[in-house]
Design a protein around this motif. Structure first.
Motif, mmCIF file in Angstrom:
data_model
loop_
_atom_site.group_PDB
_atom_site.id
_atom_site.type_symbol
_atom_site.label_atom_id
_atom_site.label_comp_id
_atom_site.label_asym_id
_atom_site.label_seq_id
_atom_site.Cartn_x
_atom_site.Cartn_y
_atom_site.Cartn_z
ATOM 1 N N ARG A 163 -4.759 6.839 -4.735
ATOM 2 C CA ARG A 163 -4.325 7.402 -3.479
ATOM 3 C C ARG A 163 -5.579 7.082 -2.460
ATOM 4 N N THR A 222 -4.417 4.594 0.666
ATOM 5 C CA THR A 222 -4.317 5.245 2.041
ATOM 6 C C THR A 222 -5.498 4.406 3.162
ATOM 7 N N THR A 223 -6.700 4.156 2.569
ATOM 8 C CA THR A 223 -7.379 3.193 2.943
ATOM 9 C C THR A 223 -7.175 1.893 3.725
ATOM 10 N N LEU A 237 0.535 3.795 -3.019
ATOM 11 C CA LEU A 237 0.474 5.304 -2.558
ATOM 12 C C LEU A 237 1.536 6.374 -3.099
ATOM 13 N N SER A 280 0.957 -1.304 0.085
ATOM 14 C CA SER A 280 0.013 0.082 0.042
ATOM 15 C C SER A 280 0.901 1.176 -0.200
#
Length: 131
Positions: free
Chosen positions: A111, A115-116, A16, A12
């Protein structure tokens, strides 16, 4: 669950990082990009068949610049030909053809998604260490 949260968090972070870079480069072209014409100086074909063009153009400052643009499956010009480009005057290496400048929605979605996922993984990792 903790065992898989760490590698997913690492992935992730990479997603990102790349999506932020893509979004910033595209945003720079959308907000301050300068449209001009460039002359194709040379082309380089990759093993995959994609073509990158070496182009020369004159910046607003009057400086003659040379950089590469692409890759293209079907290049818009051959050596000696002219093509329309958009470049960032603050970073002349950030150059694209007008049809390749996107609205940024895809990069923004990546993004937000990464981020989540990263936040969920970090919560799982912290709860695993506390539990």
């Amino acid at each position: 669950m903790n065992g898989s949260a760490i590698p997913i968090a690492v992935i992730s972070v990479f997603v990102l990082w790349f999506s932020v870079g893509i979004y910033r480069r595209g945003r720079a072209l959308r907000t301050r990009g300068v449209h001009t014409q460039a002359t194709c100086v040379n082309e380089a074909r990759e093993k995959s068949g994609a073509v990158t063009l070496l182009v020369r153009f004159q910046a607003q400052s009057g400086a003659a610049l040379q950089t590469s643009v692409g890759p293209f499956r079907y290049p818009p010009a051959r050596p000696g030909g002219v093509l329309d480009v958009i470049y960032d005057p603050q970073d002349p290496g950030n150059i694209e053809t007008p049809d390749k400048v996107t609205n940024g929605r895809t990069a923004l979605a990546f993004r937000l998604g990464s981020t989540t996922v990263l936040a969920v993984c970090l919560v799982l990792i912290v709860l695993g260490f506390l539990g």
